[in-house]
Design a protein around this motif. Structure first.
Motif, short mmCIF file in Angstrom:
data_model
loop_
_atom_site.label_atom_id
_atom_site.label_comp_id
_atom_site.label_asym_id
_atom_site.label_seq_id
_atom_site.Cartn_x
_atom_site.Cartn_y
_atom_site.Cartn_z
N MET A 107 0.84 -1.20 0.00
CA MET A 107 0.00 0.00 0.00
C MET A 107 0.88 1.25 0.00
O MET A 107 0.80 2.11 0.87
N PHE A 108 1.71 1.31 -1.05
CA PHE A 108 2.67 2.39 -1.21
C PHE A 108 2.66 2.84 -2.66
O PHE A 108 2.64 2.02 -3.58
N MET A 109 2.66 4.15 -2.85
CA MET A 109 2.75 4.72 -4.19
C MET A 109 3.67 5.93 -4.13
O MET A 109 3.59 6.74 -3.20
N GLU A 110 4.50 6.06 -5.16
CA GLU A 110 5.39 7.20 -5.29
C GLU A 110 5.14 7.81 -6.66
O GLU A 110 4.99 7.07 -7.64
N TYR A 111 5.09 9.13 -6.72
CA TYR A 111 4.84 9.81 -7.99
C TYR A 111 5.61 11.11 -8.04
O TYR A 111 6.01 11.66 -7.01
N SER A 112 5.84 11.58 -9.27
CA SER A 112 6.60 12.79 -9.49
C SER A 112 5.91 13.66 -10.52
O SER A 112 5.47 13.17 -11.55
N VAL A 113 5.82 14.96 -10.23
CA VAL A 113 5.27 15.90 -11.20
C VAL A 113 6.31 16.06 -12.31
O VAL A 113 7.46 16.39 -12.04
N VAL A 114 5.88 15.82 -13.54
CA VAL A 114 6.79 15.94 -14.68
C VAL A 114 6.43 17.12 -15.58
O VAL A 114 7.24 17.52 -16.41
N GLU A 115 5.22 17.65 -15.43
CA GLU A 115 4.81 18.87 -16.16
C GLU A 115 3.88 19.66 -15.25
O GLU A 115 2.97 19.09 -14.64
N SER A 116 4.09 20.96 -15.18
CA SER A 116 3.20 21.82 -14.40
C SER A 116 3.36 23.26 -14.88
O SER A 116 4.32 23.61 -15.55
N THR A 117 2.39 24.07 -14.48
CA THR A 117 2.43 25.50 -14.79
C THR A 117 2.29 26.24 -13.47
O THR A 117 1.27 26.11 -12.81
N PRO A 118 3.30 26.99 -13.04
CA PRO A 118 4.63 27.09 -13.62
C PRO A 118 5.41 25.80 -13.36
O PRO A 118 5.07 25.04 -12.46
N PRO A 119 6.48 25.58 -14.10
CA PRO A 119 7.27 24.35 -13.92
C PRO A 119 7.91 24.28 -12.54
O PRO A 119 8.32 25.31 -11.98
N LEU A 120 7.97 23.08 -11.99
CA LEU A 120 8.67 22.85 -10.72
C LEU A 120 10.10 22.44 -11.02
O LEU A 120 10.37 21.79 -12.03
N GLN A 121 11.03 22.82 -10.15
CA GLN A 121 12.41 22.39 -10.31
C GLN A 121 12.52 20.90 -9.98
O GLN A 121 13.25 20.16 -10.63
N SER A 122 11.79 20.47 -8.96
CA SER A 122 11.76 19.05 -8.60
C SER A 122 10.52 18.76 -7.77
O SER A 122 10.00 19.65 -7.08
N HIS A 123 10.04 17.52 -7.86
CA HIS A 123 8.89 17.09 -7.10
C HIS A 123 8.91 15.57 -7.01
O HIS A 123 9.04 14.89 -8.03
N LEU A 124 8.79 15.05 -5.81
CA LEU A 124 8.65 13.62 -5.59
C LEU A 124 7.79 13.44 -4.36
O LEU A 124 8.06 14.03 -3.31
N ALA A 125 6.73 12.65 -4.49
CA ALA A 125 5.80 12.45 -3.38
C ALA A 125 5.53 10.97 -3.20
O ALA A 125 5.65 10.18 -4.14
N SER A 126 5.14 10.60 -1.98
CA SER A 126 4.77 9.22 -1.71
C SER A 126 3.58 9.18 -0.76
O SER A 126 3.40 10.07 0.07
N ILE A 127 2.80 8.13 -0.92
CA ILE A 127 1.68 7.83 -0.03
C ILE A 127 1.91 6.42 0.48
O ILE A 127 2.19 5.50 -0.28
#
Length: 137
Positions: free
Chosen positions: A64-84
């Protein structure tokens, strides 16, 4: 900047995972106008924020684990990594009595951290409403 939110939900982990562990199901995320999931990337249209794309980096139903990363956004993010991560919680009698929902996000620039945290807290509040509706006492 790292953000961690831990939240107790009085439902079994499997019940919660059926919602949050399904990458194409985003009705528990406020402000989503639409979402398409191709098995690897989910693309959102957000009210007032435009488009957003997240790559599912890791998805483990057994843990019951998920990890995801924003790869496109407005405005762009320098980095993003999240987990549940969902952890069963036991009462004093050893019986499962709910779930600890652990949501961690690392994001740059730091200026977007308050916005991200507000979104996480809003999502948890909406998730609680959905759980109460779908699982009446």
């Amino acid at each position: 900047m790292s953000i961690e939110v831990k939240h107790f939900l009085p439902y079994p982990p499997a019940t919660i995972w059926a919602i949050v562990g399904s990458p194409g199901r985003v009705d528990w995320v406020p402000g989503v106008e639409s979402c398409e999931f191709d098995g690897e990337v989910r693309r959102f249209i957000m009210e007032g924020a435009g488009g957003l794309a997240e790559r599912i980096v890791s998805h483990d139903d057994a843990q019951m684990f998920m990890e995801y990363s924003v790869v496109e956004s407005t405005p762009p993010l320098q980095s993003h990594l999240a987990s549940i991560k969902l952890n069963p919680q036991n009462g004093g009698d050893g019986e499962e009595n709910g779930t600890e929902f652990i949501w961690c996000t690392s994001v740059e620039p730091i200026a977007v951290a308050p916005f991200i945290k507000k979104g996480m807290l809003g999502s948890l509040a909406l998730l609680e409403q959905i759980l109460a509706t779908e699982n009446p006492a």
